[in-house]
Design an enzyme around this catalytic site. Structure first.
Site, PDB file in Angstrom:
ATOM      1  N   SER A  95      14.009  24.974  18.469  1.00 17.29           N
ATOM      2  CA  SER A  95      13.161  24.906  17.505  1.00 17.29           C
ATOM      3  C   SER A  95      13.380  25.934  16.567  1.00 17.29           C
ATOM      4  O   SER A  95      14.297  26.069  15.865  1.00 17.29           O
ATOM      5  CB  SER A  95      11.740  24.674  17.834  1.00 17.29           C
ATOM      6  OG  SER A  95      10.954  23.948  16.988  1.00 17.29           O
ATOM      7  N   ASP A 224      11.669  12.674  19.201  1.00 15.47           N
ATOM      8  CA  ASP A 224      11.103  14.148  18.676  1.00 15.47           C
ATOM      9  C   ASP A 224      10.084  13.807  17.476  1.00 15.47           C
ATOM     10  O   ASP A 224      10.320  13.577  16.342  1.00 15.47           O
ATOM     11  CB  ASP A 224      12.054  15.161  18.274  1.00 15.47           C
ATOM     12  CG  ASP A 224      11.454  16.372  18.130  1.00 15.47           C
ATOM     13  OD1 ASP A 224      10.248  16.615  17.840  1.00 15.47           O
ATOM     14  OD2 ASP A 224      12.137  17.407  18.334  1.00 15.47           O
ATOM     15  N   HIS A 253      10.473  16.644  22.016  1.00 12.14           N
ATOM     16  CA  HIS A 253      10.659  18.015  21.516  1.00 12.14           C
ATOM     17  C   HIS A 253      10.838  18.999  22.764  1.00 12.14           C
ATOM     18  O   HIS A 253      11.775  19.793  22.761  1.00 12.14           O
ATOM     19  CB  HIS A 253       9.516  18.748  20.705  1.00 12.14           C
ATOM     20  CG  HIS A 253       9.634  19.797  19.713  1.00 12.14           C
ATOM     21  ND1 HIS A 253      10.870  19.539  18.668  1.00 12.14           N
ATOM     22  CD2 HIS A 253       9.409  21.080  19.749  1.00 12.14           C
ATOM     23  CE1 HIS A 253      10.977  20.690  18.227  1.00 12.14           C
ATOM     24  NE2 HIS A 253       9.907  21.618  18.787  1.00 12.14           N
TER      25      HIS A 253
END
Length: 273
Positions: A95, A224, A253
């Site tokens: 991320s 996600d 995620h």
């Protein structure tokens, strides 16, 4: 405990496991390097030197008021690589950590870097604009920051199950692991979360991605809800010359825990190629 002194008033906590060619792990927004410990333990057991550090404002590192822009964070990564004198490095980011990797390459080049893996990427650009129609409206980010400024823990708990894709076919994760992740997020500086949120949502990385000159593996969950695969995973892979994209079905995620076997195997194969 081991720390790297970046400046006189900034010390970054890090862990250094195993021996062999190095892989450096960069963690997600609102978590710490602890998120990577399961992948690190497996790879270290397979002959990879695994290094991870807590970003400023996160985990056991110092919590300065500023420096949550990607230029400064990339320079923090450079300090870690330089002080440990790491070369032929595989950078692995999750991320927000993926954006730190990309900005590091743009600012410092790839002399020390062999390859990069971008997992659940927060790239290339999160905000909706005329030439980025899949992005989110700026007002939606402002609303989240207004919520975080008064009650971060409530939001963290509300999104903890969607973060891991609880309820998706084949996804199993213990309540204990979810609680452990929530506790990790609770320890992060709210100031760091707010400052970094602006950087994540307002920085356009498209030119930096086009300039990447090392082998790149992009891994993304098909389900996600935070960094949608069409906005982030696919566009990231399309912009990086010669990159490889792997989409994990029924993954959200937090696939580093729900799909740890698959991710660990893919990372090891990529590192050893």
């Amino acid at each position: 405990m081991p720390y790297i002194a970046v400046t006189e008033d900034l010390n970054l906590f890090y862990k250094d496991w195993g021996s062999g060619n190095p892989a450096v792990f960069l963690h997600s927004w609102s978590l710490s390097s602890a998120m990577w410990q399961y992948e690190m333990a497996r790879l270290a057991d397979r002959g990879v030197r695994c290094v991870a550090y807590d970003r400023r404002g996160h985990g056991r590192s110092d919590q300065p008021w500023g420096g949550y822009d990607f230029d400064t964070l990339a320079d923090d990564l450079a300090a870690v690589l330089d002080q440990l004198d790491l070369r032929e490095v595989t950078l692995v980011g999750h991320s927000t950590g993926t954006a730190e990797i990309v900005r590091y390459l743009a600012r410092h080049g790839s002399e020390r870097i062999a390859r990069i893996a971008l997992v659940s990427s927060a790239l290339p650009y999160m905000t909706k604009t005329p030439d980025n129609p899949l992005g989110s409206e700026p007002d939606s980010f402002d609303a989240l920051r207004a919520m975080w400024s008064v009650d971060v823990p409530a939001w963290i708990r509300a999104v903890s199950e969607p973060f891991f894709g609880v309820g998706l076919p084949g996804v199993t994760i213990s309540t204990a692991l979810i609680d452990w992740t929530v506790a990790d997020a609770d320890a992060v500086s709210t100031n760091a979360m707010l400052g970094l949120s602006h950087s994540v949502t307002e920085t356009d990385h498209r030119d930096d991605l086009r300039a990447i000159d090392v082998p790149t593996l992009v891994i993304h969950g098909a389900d996600d809800p935070f960094n949608p695969v069409d906005l982030c995973g696919r566009l990231t892979a399309e912009l990086i010359p010669g990159s490889e994209l792997k989409i994990y079905e029924n993954a959200s995620h937090g696939l580093h825990l729900t799909h740890m076997d698959q991710l660990g195997n893919d990372l090891l194969e990529f590192i050893e190629q």
